[in-house]
Scaffold this motif. Structure first.
Motif, PDB file in Angstrom:
ATOM      1  N   PHE A 178       1.218  -0.993   6.687  1.00 50.58           N
ATOM      2  CA  PHE A 178       0.250  -0.462   8.058  1.00 50.58           C
ATOM      3  C   PHE A 178       1.548  -0.042   8.883  1.00 50.58           C
ATOM      4  CE2 PHE A 178      -0.866  -1.799  11.877  1.00 50.58           C
ATOM      5  CZ  PHE A 178      -2.388  -1.347  11.894  1.00 50.58           C
ATOM      6  N   GLN A 179       0.563   1.311   8.678  1.00 46.85           N
ATOM      7  CA  GLN A 179       1.333   2.558  10.514  1.00 46.85           C
ATOM      8  C   GLN A 179      -0.009   2.848  10.652  1.00 46.85           C
ATOM      9  OE1 GLN A 179       1.571   6.063   8.448  1.00 46.85           O
ATOM     10  NE2 GLN A 179       2.704   7.179  10.621  1.00 46.85           N
ATOM     11  N   TYR A 180       0.641   2.519  12.158  1.00 47.47           N
ATOM     12  CA  TYR A 180      -0.383   2.709  13.911  1.00 47.47           C
ATOM     13  C   TYR A 180       0.315   3.476  14.173  1.00 47.47           C
ATOM     14  CZ  TYR A 180      -2.381   1.494  17.649  1.00 47.47           C
ATOM     15  OH  TYR A 180      -3.435   1.960  19.193  1.00 47.47           O
ATOM     16  N   GLU A 181      -0.932   4.578  14.664  1.00 47.91           N
ATOM     17  CA  GLU A 181      -0.026   5.339  15.474  1.00 47.91           C
ATOM     18  C   GLU A 181      -1.399   6.035  16.566  1.00 47.91           C
ATOM     19  OE1 GLU A 181       2.985   5.983  15.063  1.00 47.91           O
ATOM     20  OE2 GLU A 181       3.517   5.900  13.597  1.00 47.91           O
ATOM     21  N   THR A 182      -0.584   6.438  17.643  1.00 54.43           N
ATOM     22  CA  THR A 182      -1.904   6.479  18.721  1.00 54.43           C
ATOM     23  C   THR A 182      -1.680   8.579  18.551  1.00 54.43           C
ATOM     24  OG1 THR A 182       0.000   6.801  20.153  1.00 54.43           O
ATOM     25  CG2 THR A 182      -1.235   4.162  20.404  1.00 54.43           C
ATOM     26  N   SER A 183      -1.586   9.563  17.514  1.00 52.94           N
ATOM     27  CA  SER A 183      -1.190  10.943  18.083  1.00 52.94           C
ATOM     28  C   SER A 183      -1.161  11.612  16.471  1.00 52.94           C
ATOM     29  CB  SER A 183      -0.614  11.775  18.175  1.00 52.94           C
ATOM     30  OG  SER A 183      -0.805  12.880  18.835  1.00 52.94           O
ATOM     31  N   ILE A 184      -1.655  12.638  15.125  1.00 51.74           N
ATOM     32  CA  ILE A 184      -1.980  12.720  14.746  1.00 51.74           C
ATOM     33  C   ILE A 184      -0.596  13.456  14.149  1.00 51.74           C
ATOM     34  CG2 ILE A 184      -2.795  15.051  15.854  1.00 51.74           C
ATOM     35  CD1 ILE A 184      -3.925  12.820  11.607  1.00 51.74           C
TER      36      ILE A 184
ATOM     37  N   GLN B 238       2.165  12.185  14.951  1.00 52.97           N
ATOM     38  CA  GLN B 238       2.819  10.781  13.807  1.00 52.97           C
ATOM     39  C   GLN B 238       2.128  10.791  13.076  1.00 52.97           C
ATOM     40  OE1 GLN B 238       2.279   8.848  17.477  1.00 52.97           O
ATOM     41  NE2 GLN B 238       3.642   9.385  18.434  1.00 52.97           N
ATOM     42  N   VAL B 239       1.236  11.485  12.337  1.00 50.15           N
ATOM     43  CA  VAL B 239       0.725  11.101  10.907  1.00 50.15           C
ATOM     44  C   VAL B 239       1.226  12.346   9.799  1.00 50.15           C
ATOM     45  CG1 VAL B 239      -1.207  10.514   9.512  1.00 50.15           C
ATOM     46  CG2 VAL B 239      -0.618   9.795  11.542  1.00 50.15           C
ATOM     47  N   ASP B 240       1.931  12.246   8.852  1.00 54.53           N
ATOM     48  CA  ASP B 240       2.140  13.226   7.401  1.00 54.53           C
ATOM     49  C   ASP B 240       1.318  13.975   8.291  1.00 54.53           C
ATOM     50  OD1 ASP B 240       4.207  14.242   5.827  1.00 54.53           O
ATOM     51  OD2 ASP B 240       2.431  13.907   4.967  1.00 54.53           O
ATOM     52  N   LYS B 241       1.129  15.647   7.686  1.00 47.87           N
ATOM     53  CA  LYS B 241      -0.010  16.009   7.503  1.00 47.87           C
ATOM     54  C   LYS B 241      -0.498  16.247   6.368  1.00 47.87           C
ATOM     55  CE  LYS B 241      -1.552  20.702   8.352  1.00 47.87           C
ATOM     56  NZ  LYS B 241      -0.869  22.402   8.900  1.00 47.87           N
ATOM     57  N   ALA B 242      -0.093  16.097   5.366  1.00 46.93           N
ATOM     58  CA  ALA B 242      -0.215  16.492   3.906  1.00 46.93           C
ATOM     59  C   ALA B 242      -1.131  14.912   3.212  1.00 46.93           C
ATOM     60  CB  ALA B 242       1.154  16.785   2.774  1.00 46.93           C
ATOM     61  N   THR B 243      -0.151  14.010   4.332  1.00 45.61           N
ATOM     62  CA  THR B 243      -1.276  12.983   3.314  1.00 45.61           C
ATOM     63  C   THR B 243      -2.446  12.582   4.146  1.00 45.61           C
ATOM     64  OG1 THR B 243       1.255  11.573   2.981  1.00 45.61           O
ATOM     65  CG2 THR B 243      -0.687  10.309   3.371  1.00 45.61           C
ATOM     66  N   TRP B 244      -2.151  12.621   5.398  1.00 41.13           N
ATOM     67  CA  TRP B 244      -3.729  13.057   5.996  1.00 41.13           C
ATOM     68  C   TRP B 244      -4.783  13.851   5.160  1.00 41.13           C
ATOM     69  CZ3 TRP B 244      -5.746   9.619   9.383  1.00 41.13           C
ATOM     70  CH2 TRP B 244      -6.853   9.952   9.856  1.00 41.13           C
TER      71      TRP B 244
ATOM     72  N   ASP C  39       0.191   0.077  -0.804  1.00 43.93           N
ATOM     73  CA  ASP C  39       0.746  -0.978  -1.175  1.00 43.93           C
ATOM     74  C   ASP C  39       2.133  -0.803  -1.061  1.00 43.93           C
ATOM     75  OD1 ASP C  39       0.855   0.627  -3.038  1.00 43.93           O
ATOM     76  OD2 ASP C  39      -0.365   0.110  -4.550  1.00 43.93           O
ATOM     77  N   THR C  40       2.436  -1.577  -1.316  1.00 41.14           N
ATOM     78  CA  THR C  40       4.184  -1.998  -1.426  1.00 41.14           C
ATOM     79  C   THR C  40       4.387  -0.282  -2.214  1.00 41.14           C
ATOM     80  OG1 THR C  40       3.832  -3.469  -3.697  1.00 41.14           O
ATOM     81  CG2 THR C  40       3.886  -4.315  -1.121  1.00 41.14           C
ATOM     82  N   ASN C  41       4.232  -0.013  -3.373  1.00 42.45           N
ATOM     83  CA  ASN C  41       3.900   1.302  -3.405  1.00 42.45           C
ATOM     84  C   ASN C  41       4.358   2.564  -2.949  1.00 42.45           C
ATOM     85  OD1 ASN C  41       5.177  -0.646  -5.814  1.00 42.45           O
ATOM     86  ND2 ASN C  41       3.667  -0.434  -6.338  1.00 42.45           N
ATOM     87  N   ASP C  42       3.783   2.474  -1.890  1.00 41.85           N
ATOM     88  CA  ASP C  42       3.249   3.106  -0.741  1.00 41.85           C
ATOM     89  C   ASP C  42       2.202   4.405  -1.492  1.00 41.85           C
ATOM     90  OD1 ASP C  42       4.728   2.368   1.231  1.00 41.85           O
ATOM     91  OD2 ASP C  42       6.217   4.049  -0.276  1.00 41.85           O
ATOM     92  N   LEU C  43       0.912   3.772  -2.545  1.00 39.68           N
ATOM     93  CA  LEU C  43      -0.288   3.931  -2.882  1.00 39.68           C
ATOM     94  C   LEU C  43      -1.119   3.536  -1.817  1.00 39.68           C
ATOM     95  CD1 LEU C  43      -2.028   5.483  -5.307  1.00 39.68           C
ATOM     96  CD2 LEU C  43      -1.629   2.912  -5.667  1.00 39.68           C
ATOM     97  N   PRO C  44      -1.738   4.989  -0.805  1.00 38.91           N
ATOM     98  CA  PRO C  44      -2.814   4.565  -0.344  1.00 38.91           C
ATOM     99  C   PRO C  44      -4.020   3.669  -0.583  1.00 38.91           C
ATOM    100  CG  PRO C  44      -1.503   7.020  -0.232  1.00 38.91           C
ATOM    101  CD  PRO C  44      -1.702   5.765  -1.954  1.00 38.91           C
ATOM    102  N   LEU C  45      -4.110   3.054   0.624  1.00 39.35           N
ATOM    103  CA  LEU C  45      -5.385   1.750   0.251  1.00 39.35           C
ATOM    104  C   LEU C  45      -6.522   2.139   1.087  1.00 39.35           C
ATOM    105  CD1 LEU C  45      -3.823  -1.112  -0.281  1.00 39.35           C
ATOM    106  CD2 LEU C  45      -4.384   0.270  -2.025  1.00 39.35           C
ATOM    107  N   LEU C  46      -6.031   2.548   2.423  1.00 40.83           N
ATOM    108  CA  LEU C  46      -7.225   2.976   3.298  1.00 40.83           C
ATOM    109  C   LEU C  46      -6.438   3.801   4.807  1.00 40.83           C
ATOM    110  CD1 LEU C  46      -9.658   0.562   5.048  1.00 40.83           C
ATOM    111  CD2 LEU C  46      -7.800   1.297   6.577  1.00 40.83           C
TER     112      LEU C  46
END
Length: 807
Positions: A437-443, A445-451, A492-499
């Motif tokens: 789980f990752q929670y951030e208060t600024s974009i 702090q989130v990986d650009k390519a992933t987002w 998930d535990t393999n870092d596959l995005p769920l949400l």
């Protein structure tokens, strides 16, 4: 004006209760051959009855039954004639006993609902005003709809909120001769009371204040002669207070009684009180049973019956106090409410209690806010001590198991109802090894390519777009445009995005989705109070964006777990902000998600439809017209294309200070003339930041010098367009001069120029946003329905917001 389809209250309630029916907790049938009040047979199983609203059990008293049987034998099953002309032989005896009970004459009606329709429109004059407690019975609220047709102000206040009540009294005091406040004496869900003593103090302070109490749940079990909770608290009835009692429920018969010490008013109601004049009167059996019950009420026996019930209520309370069960609004009334917060927990607990042999009711929307679901338990004189003890033991055993079964916790229940923590127990919704789980208060702090892979390509919430939104709305000096941003990524535990999703927290107007006529009235009040009827909202996405704000990997086996986990985390944030409302938007219709969100305490509503163009493969205007329907093509060729040359069209990547000022004024023209989606007005600073941001461009239309244009240099239309990195073009905001003659179809021309520009830049998709779907469809847009899910502290804000029709 742009039109949107508004939500219908009946549709919302129907969908919510259909789920409760599917869970087997409502719309059941008693199968007993003989009823005693203690036990019911449902689906072949005998259950102890803890759901009655006849708290003294008088409907089973032989005196009432014998009287009813005798009346039918003597006078038939009905007396089909208006009481205005003639009352049947038993009425006089009943009315005499009612007068003896209250010390003044009463008005007997067929039931309390018809009684409200008779009394309220007659008692309230055109020069009066009405304030309704938000939890006052539906029948009172419905009767007040008739007052609105006469131009009488009818407004809601939050439940038992005396400060809001006083503010409204002050607001109406210069406009209204009398101000009526309508409330229940005892509220039917939580069993809490109207604050009688505080209301009497307000009456001393404001001579205009009149009180109207529906006390049907306070009747018989309380007060001298069983005249109810309100009169017991008042001791005597002044002329500015009216009480509604019942001859059904605890009284044991049928009908209702209206009591006022104002003789003139009482006579006026009797002479012409709507249903009193035109409806049939109570059947002889009902009047006879009511008269037999009134005789009991006038005897010392009523005190004995009240004491017997009080002992059982006290016994139930003593057992509950020894548990950690979260009973809401503990009191000495016969009505109790065990909070579950989530509807699914309520369903499971009801089912578990059925299996143990106890019949209780789920407390569900709209009787309570969805996040305040629970179990409604009533104690009656028919319940035995061993039944009560067994019920409490069953509750103690099954409540924690129902919580666990539905991934709920006592901590969540405590938060939902705002009650002190009863049990400090940390429970994990999902094992830590299941999800990351990752929670951030600024974009940033989130990986650009992933987002961008998960949520890019829509509206203005790709990674760069969110950088702009944070710059424009984070830490704004304007309270109405000051948002905080919250980003969630679950893998998930393999870092596959769920949400993946984001939320913003800020102020929303409660009438955001209400009919435009409602917003127009409220905006007049906001001229004096800019934040009138606004709420603090934690909402998925933002009010600047539209589209699918939540990425879900719905093929992954842990997808549902990820959704539930997100809701748990967002609820914590919601509580920290003390938000009035939590909103999840904009989703496609999905049965599984609908069930998850409903069971977690959300109401589904329709959002304004969104419009997109996905076919941008044409190369010429002729090819573009082939993408249109025959009717739309005719419209385009006649009303849009011929007027393109009437405009000088400029496309700019930056705006001068003067162009920003002109463009902003045109934006204000549109904003101030359109309440289809009523949000706060953006400040000019937002547009200044757009003007220098490399991801924005601007389409400016100037009307060429013709007989229709005296000033060829004036800017008449502007599109504020975002260039999304996912190959999506977003004409996000629009500004127009409404003085331009209609023949130029300025709005349609702006849309067309946005479509042309997207094609020139090679974009594959155009997001045209919400509202004006009819116009956008004419230019080839696909209209996509969207739904949202809302959870609120109470139903007050949601109703004004237009998620259901305002009462």
């Amino acid at each position: 004006m742009a039109k949107i389809k508004h939500n219908n209250f009946i549709d919302t309630v129907d969908e919510m209760l259909a789920m409760a029916k599917n869970e087997g907790t409502i719309h059941l049938y008693a199968e007993d051959k003989i009823l005693s009040g203690r036990i019911l047979q449902i689906n072949g199983k005998a259950l102890f009855h803890f759901a009655t609203t006849s708290y003294l059990g008088l409907e089973y008293d032989n005196r009432l039954k014998d009287a009813a049987i005798s009346a039918i034998t003597k006078y038939g099953t009905q007396f089909p004639l208006s009481k205005t002309y003639l009352s049947h032989p038993l009425y006089h005896e009943l009315e005499t006993k009612i007068e003896a009970m209250y010390g003044m004459p009463g008005i007997v009606t067929k039931n309390s609902t018809l009684g409200h329709f008779a009394v309220i429109p007659t008692a309230i004059r055109d020069e009066d005003g009405v304030l309704l407690d938000h939890q006052v019975h539906w029948s009172v609220q419905n009767a007040c709809q008739l007052l609105k047709l006469r131009g009488i102000p009818v407004e809601m206040i939050r439940h038992n909120n005396l400060q809001m009540l006083e503010d409204k009294i002050k607001e109406l005091s210069s406009k209204c001769k009398k101000i009526w406040y309508m409330a229940d004496g005892v509220y039917s869900m939580f069993g809490d009371y109207a604050p009688i003593s505080d209301l009497l103090e307000l009456c001393k302070k404001y001579a205009q204040l009149q009180l109207y109490f529906d006390d049907v749940h306070g009747m018989s079990w309380k007060g001298k002669n069983g005249t109810g909770y309100v009169l017991d608290a008042l001791k005597e009835l002044p002329e500015n207070i009216m009480i509604v009692g019942t001859l059904s429920k605890t009284f044991g018969a049928s009908g209702a009684v209206f009591i006022t010490s104002d003789t003139t008013l009482r006579n006026r109601i009797k002479n012409f009180g709507g249903p009193l004049t035109f409806s049939a009167q109570l059947e002889p059996a009902s009047v006879a049973a009511a008269s037999a019950s009134a005789a009991i009420h006038l005897s010392p026996e009523i005190t004995i019956l009240q004491e017997e019930l009080a002992q059982k209520i006290g016994y139930f309370n003593s057992l509950i106090k020894a548990t950690s069960l979260p009973m809401i609004a503990p009191n000495s009334s016969p009505v109790f409410f065990l909070g579950t917060a989530m509807p699914l927990t309520a369903y499971r607990l009801v089912q578990r209690l059925f299996s143990e042999g106890y019949f209780v009711n789920p407390g569900l929307y709209p009787a309570v806010p969805v996040k305040n679901s629970g179990i409604r338990i009533t104690v009656s004189r028919n319940n035995h001590q061993e039944d009560i003890r067994g019920l409490v033991q069953a509750l103690e055993y099954h409540f924690p198991r129902a919580l666990e079964e539905t991934s709920n916790t006592l901590h969540q229940v405590s938060r939902a109802f705002g009650i002190p923590e009863i049990l400090q127990k940390k429970e994990k919704l999902i094992p830590q090894t299941s999800l990351n789980f990752q929670y951030e208060t600024s974009i940033q702090q989130v990986d650009k390519a992933t987002w961008n892979t998960l949520l890019g390509g829509q509206s203005t919430f790709d990674w760069d777009g969110l950088c702009f939104l944070e710059d424009a709305f984070k830490n704004s000096v304007d309270a109405e445009n000051n948002w905080s941003f919250h980003y969630y990524l679950i893998t998930d535990t393999n870092d596959l995005p769920l949400l993946a999703t984001f939320f913003t927290f800020g102020l929303w107007k409660d009438d955001m989705l209400a009919p435009e006529s409602v917003s127009q009235q409220l905006e007049e009040k906001r001229m004096r109070d800019p934040f009138y009827l606004t709420s603090k909202v934690l909402g998925m996405g933002s009010l600047f964006t539209e589209g699918n704000h939540c990425y879900l990997n719905d093929t992954h086996p842990l997808c549902k777990n990820a959704v539930v986990f997100l809701l748990e985390q967002v609820e914590i944030l919601n509580q920290n902000f003390n938000a009035d409302m939590l909103v999840l938007r904009d989703f496609d219709e999905d049965v599984q998600l609908n069930r998850i969100f409903h069971n977690q305490g959300f109401i589904k509503i329709n959002m304004p439809e969104t419009c997109i163009i996905e076919n941008v493969s044409w190369n010429t205007i002729e090819e573009f017209t082939t993408t249109l329907s025959t009717r739309s093509k005719k419209h385009f060729m006649k009303e849009i294309l011929p007027f393109e040359n009437a405009f000088e069209i400029l496309i700019k990547e930056q705006l001068t200070s003067d162009e920003i000022t002109q463009g902003y004024q045109l934006y204000l023209h549109v904003k101030n003339n359109n309440y289809a989606v009523n949000t706060f007005t953006y400040s000019i600073d937002v547009f200044r930041k757009m003007a220098t941001n490399p991801h924005w461009e601007f389409i400016l239309l100037y009307l060429k010098n013709t007989e229709d244009s005296q000033n060829e240099s004036a800017l008449v239309g502007i599109l504020f367009c975002y260039k999304n990195s996912g190959r999506t073009y977003v004409p996000s905001l629009i500004g127009m001069d409404y003085a331009i003659p209609k023949k130029f179809s300025l709005y349609r021309q702006l849309l067309f120029q946005g479509i042309k520009r997207a094609k020139e830049l090679g974009y594959k998709k155009i997001d045209l946003g919400i509202t004006a779907t009819f116009e956008k469809r004419k230019l080839g847009a696909k209209v996509i329905p969207k739904v949202a899910y809302i959870q609120a502290k109470d139903n007050f804000s949601m109703e004004f917001m237009g998620t259901i029709q305002t009462k």
